[in-house]
Design an enzyme around this catalytic site. Structure first.
Site: not given
Ligand SMILES: [Zn+2]
Length: 305
Positions: A109, A126, A134, A137, A229-230, A255-256, A273
């Site tokens: 998540n 994730h 950015c 940079c 829950g996955s 998990n459901l 969960c």
């Molecule tokens: Zn930048």
């Protein structure tokens, strides 16, 4: 190995026993954890897409129009994520961490609800939607600051989009709304003028290797893997089940619906969960009849606008 199929109360007892018997858990969490916080799931119980997949990485990087559309939709979608509060499952996992039973929470998540519930040993596989990076940079900004800019530069869009967003928002903060975004203004990096992107892994983009390795090292140190829950339909999550099997670690899941790893599990609990983890956490939280879960330790510094 195949998952034991047990009646509901037996399954919860078996889950509590599973946790009790193992010292420290690597907990892998997915979208099912955030549903009770009002953040909808991408996939239904069978693992199929509930709606159109979100923007892909290559498209976002290559196309200014795709970026205008993404940020335009997320101007609305982010509000829903920012307003979300941790649910029972987040508080239960934070309580288990305080009880010394969690090596790490590896989450798919991007809503940072584990941290806001008080979990500290979190790997955001994730990324996090409350941060913006950015692409030139590598600088980072708070999403709340970017949101202020987006809102003040695009006042005409805000009302129109908010009305459309009543139809629903996506878990990555990309609202399911459509409009003409050709005049939508998107900020660039204030330091270098580079392209800004939410600090989350887009579809078509790899999870950074260092982050995967950090999670795998935590799995090595852990005594067992618990999936919460996955559906594990995305490989970035499923790989931890394959790794756990290779390491000979016991595996359980709450998990459901079905999960991609059902055949690998020692224990499968088909349940909400939040309720299941609250039961388990209660077993590590003082004598029977005492307080079930610690009061949530809400970290005000992480509170979005
Ligand atoms: Zn930048």
């Amino acid at each position: 190995m195949s998952a034991a199929l047990l009646p509901a109360t037996d399954a919860l007892d078996a889950l509590a026993a599973f946790v009790r018997a193992r010292g420290r858990l690597l907990v892998l969490t997915g979208a099912g954890c955030s549903v009770a916080s009002g953040i909808p799931e991408y996939r239904d119980h069978e693992g199929a897409w509930k709606s159109r997949p979100p923007v892909r990485y290559a498209e976002f990087v290559a196309s200014a129009a795709a970026r205008r559309r993404y940020w335009g939709r997320s101007l609305v979608g982010w509000e829903r994520v920012a307003a979300a509060r941790p649910a029972r499952v987040h508080h239960a996992l934070a309580a288990l961490e305080r009880a010394g039973r969690i090596e790490a929470v590896v989450t798919q998540n991007v809503d940072a609800l584990h941290q806001r519930a008080g979990s500290r040993r979190v790997v955001d596989l994730h990324g996090r939607l409350d941060r913006v990076e950015c692409l030139e940079c590598g600088g980072e900004l708070d999403r709340a600051d970017v949101q202020e800019l987006l809102r003040s530069w695009n006042r005409g869009f805000a009302a129109e989009l908010a009305a459309a967003a009543a139809r629903g928002a996506r878990p990555d903060g990309d609202a399911a709304v459509e409009a003409d975004f050709s005049t939508f203004r998107v900020p660039d990096c204030p330091a270098c003028g580079g392209i800004l992107k939410p600090a989350v892994v887009f579809f078509g983009e790899n999870v950074p290797r260092a982050r995967v390795e950090r999670a795998l090292r935590a799995l090595e140190r852990a005594d067992a893997l618990l999936v919460v829950g996955s559906s594990l339909m995305v490989f970035s999550g499923y790989r931890f089940c394959l790794a756990a099997r290779a390491m000979g670690k016991p595996m359980a899941a709450v998990n459901l619906g079905r999960t991609r790893a059902d055949d690998l599990l020692d224990l499968k609990v088909v349940a909400d969960c939040g309720g299941a983890l609250a039961e388990v956490a209660a077993a590590f939280d003082g004598p029977r009849g005492g307080p079930r879960i610690h009061a949530p330790a809400f970290d005000a510094s992480r509170r979005p606008e």
